[in-house]
Design a protein around this motif. Structure first.
Motif, PDB file in Angstrom:
ATOM      1  N   ASP A 395      -6.201   3.883  24.395  1.00  0.00           N
ATOM      2  CA  ASP A 395      -5.337   3.208  23.438  1.00  0.00           C
ATOM      3  C   ASP A 395      -4.777   4.266  22.506  1.00  0.00           C
ATOM      4  O   ASP A 395      -5.435   4.701  21.563  1.00  0.00           O
ATOM      5  CB  ASP A 395      -6.144   2.163  22.656  1.00  0.00           C
ATOM      6  N   THR A 397      -2.700   4.155  20.223  1.00  0.00           N
ATOM      7  CA  THR A 397      -2.341   3.784  18.861  1.00  0.00           C
ATOM      8  C   THR A 397      -3.452   4.082  17.861  1.00  0.00           C
ATOM      9  O   THR A 397      -3.256   3.964  16.660  1.00  0.00           O
ATOM     10  CB  THR A 397      -2.010   2.280  18.773  1.00  0.00           C
ATOM     11  N   GLU A 463       2.774   5.848  28.706  1.00  0.00           N
ATOM     12  CA  GLU A 463       2.179   5.149  27.564  1.00  0.00           C
ATOM     13  C   GLU A 463       2.115   6.051  26.335  1.00  0.00           C
ATOM     14  O   GLU A 463       2.365   5.612  25.212  1.00  0.00           O
ATOM     15  CB  GLU A 463       0.774   4.645  27.916  1.00  0.00           C
ATOM     16  N   THR A 519       2.603  -0.129  14.633  1.00  0.00           N
ATOM     17  CA  THR A 519       1.355   0.381  15.215  1.00  0.00           C
ATOM     18  C   THR A 519       0.359   0.787  14.140  1.00  0.00           C
ATOM     19  O   THR A 519      -0.845   0.807  14.367  1.00  0.00           O
ATOM     20  CB  THR A 519       1.631   1.609  16.097  1.00  0.00           C
ATOM     21  N   LYS A 538      -8.707  -2.051  13.444  1.00  0.00           N
ATOM     22  CA  LYS A 538      -7.357  -2.122  13.984  1.00  0.00           C
ATOM     23  C   LYS A 538      -6.654  -3.387  13.518  1.00  0.00           C
ATOM     24  O   LYS A 538      -5.480  -3.377  13.138  1.00  0.00           O
ATOM     25  CB  LYS A 538      -7.412  -2.062  15.507  1.00  0.00           C
TER      26      LYS A 538
END
Length: 580
Positions: A395, A397, A463, A519, A538
């Protein structure tokens, strides 16, 4: 004693002596003996005793006077430079050889003197041989005096130090230092003391030559011990870590600071350059942990630089060193030490923002660091690792990398770079907000973002490239909130990313921002949360980001829609032209 009996000792002993002296020592006594044998010119017993007695007495007197004066001179030289350098004179092969020749020659004279027969004519060969030895002693004394005079000069003692401290001896002394513990000095400490003393005495040439020898000894040791011989230089051993850590962390930074305090900017540059070259040599020999130590050494050197023109010049040298170390380390498969080098550079960059330097100084630093160094090392790690990124389940982010996953170091290399880059970008915007002007030309600022997004978009790591494009758009929004006069630059930069790579990457970035919101990469601070806090943290950041408008006339979602339209218009205009 064991060392003297070793073959290696004698190889080195005779290897350090001039070949001419060795041949002279053999040929002259032999020739004199042959001459005595051929001439058959005999002496009376009384004359023979007189000659031998004169040879022994003269040589003993010369030996006593010369060596006494030499020892006194050595002590004065040691006081001037460093007491630990006395061994460079007493351990010199020519010193020991001359002493042995004199003692041997005197011994032969006395032996012959006490064994003179009544008919000395048959003793002629021995007398001539003793005369030849006396001439050899004089020749050895000449070489010895020449060598001592040379070593008494700054260049001579530096040359002798470098020749004496060979890699294996260096490593053995480091082992002894670790074993003995407190009180044992590092092998390079005498050289450090000499350089510091030279700076204090305004002997700039000596200090500069000392730094050159410092670099030569350190880089030679790293190169030779990193090979496949008996000694292996590995970062996991304490000996390897201590080999150059103290010189990099303490000796060279202190030399740089001492030179700065004495107004010697050239010596300062030389000291920083030596740190850099030692670090780069470590990388070239696949020992990147040395580059990490070098980076923190540079950080230690420039930490206390004042907020003035001279201090900025000092910092400039430091950031040039960071650039070289980061670029070198980013080309090697060692993410852990790349992160250590990046951490040292980031630490000093943060201090620069806290110092709030004037505009021209900030512009120079940020142009070099943000638009230069960080951009270049991103290109390097993409070249090395980019093909592996699609295989990773990451991930992008978030800042956190779990410790129990495969390819942890590889993932961390990209995340650490991304965090450093985005943090610096945020600091640039904060500086603009607080000071009313950018610490870097806004054209360079936006162009740097374009370059890193384009480099990522050209790799298979879609990505990762999408995330960077999302961060690009969020940064453009943050800039819009502060200064709406630059809004045309950002659509142009992002359109050029689309035109020079796959436009799908940028389109996905817009789609995700419209559907999922921000994000949080650009606005958040800190260093991530423990693994059990990832989802909770998150979600918390997402709520904060979704509610953030910053007082802008347009909310984030509306602004993104307008920004996407502007970007697409510029993209289509580029398609219709030849302007890249």
């Amino acid at each position: 004693m064991t060392q003297i009996l070793s073959l290696q000792y004698w190889k080195r002993f005779f290897g350090e002596l001039p070949n001419k002296l060795l041949w002279f020592s053999v040929i002259v006594p032999v020739l004199f003996a042959l001459l005595g044998l051929l001439l058959r010119f005999g002496f009376s017993e009384e004359n023979t005793r007189s000659v031998l007695n004169a040879l022994a007495t003269t040589q003993a007197g010369v030996l006593a006077i010369v060596f006494s004066v030499t020892v006194l001179g050595i002590q004065l030289i040691a006081q001037r430079y460093s007491p630990r350098m006395i061994h460079l004179f007493t351990d010199a092969s020519v010193f020991r050889y001359t002493f042995v020749v004199f003692v041997f020659s005197i011994g032969v004279d006395l032996l012959l003197l006490y064994n003179v027969p009544e008919s000395a004519s048959s003793f002629t060969v021995g007398v001539y041989f003793a005369g030849g030895l006396a001439i050899v002693a004089v020749g050895s004394l000449y070489v010895f005096i020449t060598e001592i005079l040379e070593r008494s000069t700054p260049e001579g003692i530096l040359k002798a130090f470098a020749a004496d401290l060979q890699p294996k001896k260096y490593y053995a002394q480091v082992e002894a230092m670790i074993e003995d513990g407190v009180g044992t000095v590092h092998p390079l400490h005498p050289l450090y003391s000499l350089i510091m003393s030279a700076i204090s005495s305004s002997e700039w040439t000596t200090a500069e030559r000392g730094l050159n020898r410092f670099e030569h000894v350190a880089t030679r040791t790293i190169s030779e011990l990193s090979g496949t011989g008996d000694l292996q230089l590995r970062g996991s051993t304490q000996e390897s870590k201590e080999l150059v850590k103290k010189p990099l962390d303490e000796f060279l930074p202190e030399i740089a600071i001492h030179a700065f305090e004495h107004g010697e900017n050239e010596l300062l540059k030389e000291a920083i350059s030596v740190i850099t070259e030692i670090g780069v040599t470590g990388v070239d020999n696949y020992r990147s942990f040395i580059a990490a130590d070098a980076a923190w050494g540079v950080s230690n050197a420039i930490r206390e630089a004042p907020n003035d023109t001279e201090g900025n010049s000092f910092r400039k040298e430091g950031f040039s060193a960071f650039a070289k170390l980061l670029k070198a380390t980013s080309k090697q498969p060692d993410p852990r030490n790349l992160n250590r080098v990046l951490s040292a550079a980031d630490h000093q960059k943060d201090l620069i923002f806290r110092r709030n330097l004037d505009k021209w100084a900030m512009d120079d630093f940020m142009l070099r660091y943000f638009d230069g160094t960080l951009k270049d090392i991103h290109s390097n790690i993409l070249d090395y690792y980019g093909s592996h990124l699609p295989e990773l389940d990451v991930d992008w982010t978030w800042q956190f990398t779990p410790h129990d996953r495969a390819n942890e170091e590889l993932v961390r290399a990209f995340l650490e770079w991304r965090n450093s880059y985005v943090k610096t970008s945020n600091q640039i915007l904060k500086y603009r907000k607080e000071n009313g002007e950018y610490p870097i030309a806004v054209a360079n600022y936006s162009s740097s973002w374009k370059r890193v997004c384009l480099d990522a978009a050209k790799t298979p790591a879609e990505e990762y490239a999408v995330l960077l494009c999302q961060a690009f758009i969020e940064t453009a929004y943050e800039d819009y909130l502060i200064n709406q006069d630059t809004k045309w630059l950002w659509p142009d930069r992002l359109a050029r990313v689309m035109w020079n790579s796959d436009p799908i990457v940028v389109q996905k970035a817009f789609e995700r921002l419209q559907s999922e919101g921000r994000t949080g990469v650009v606005t958040r601070e800190g260093h991530g949360l423990p693994s059990q806090k990832v989802d909770e943290g998150k979600a918390k950041y997402q709520k904060v980001c979704e509610s953030f408008t910053g007082g802008s006339p347009l909310g984030f979602s509306e602004w993104v829609a307008n920004f996407e339209e502007q970007t697409n218009d510029r993209y289509y205009s580029l398609l219709d032209s030849d302007d890249k």
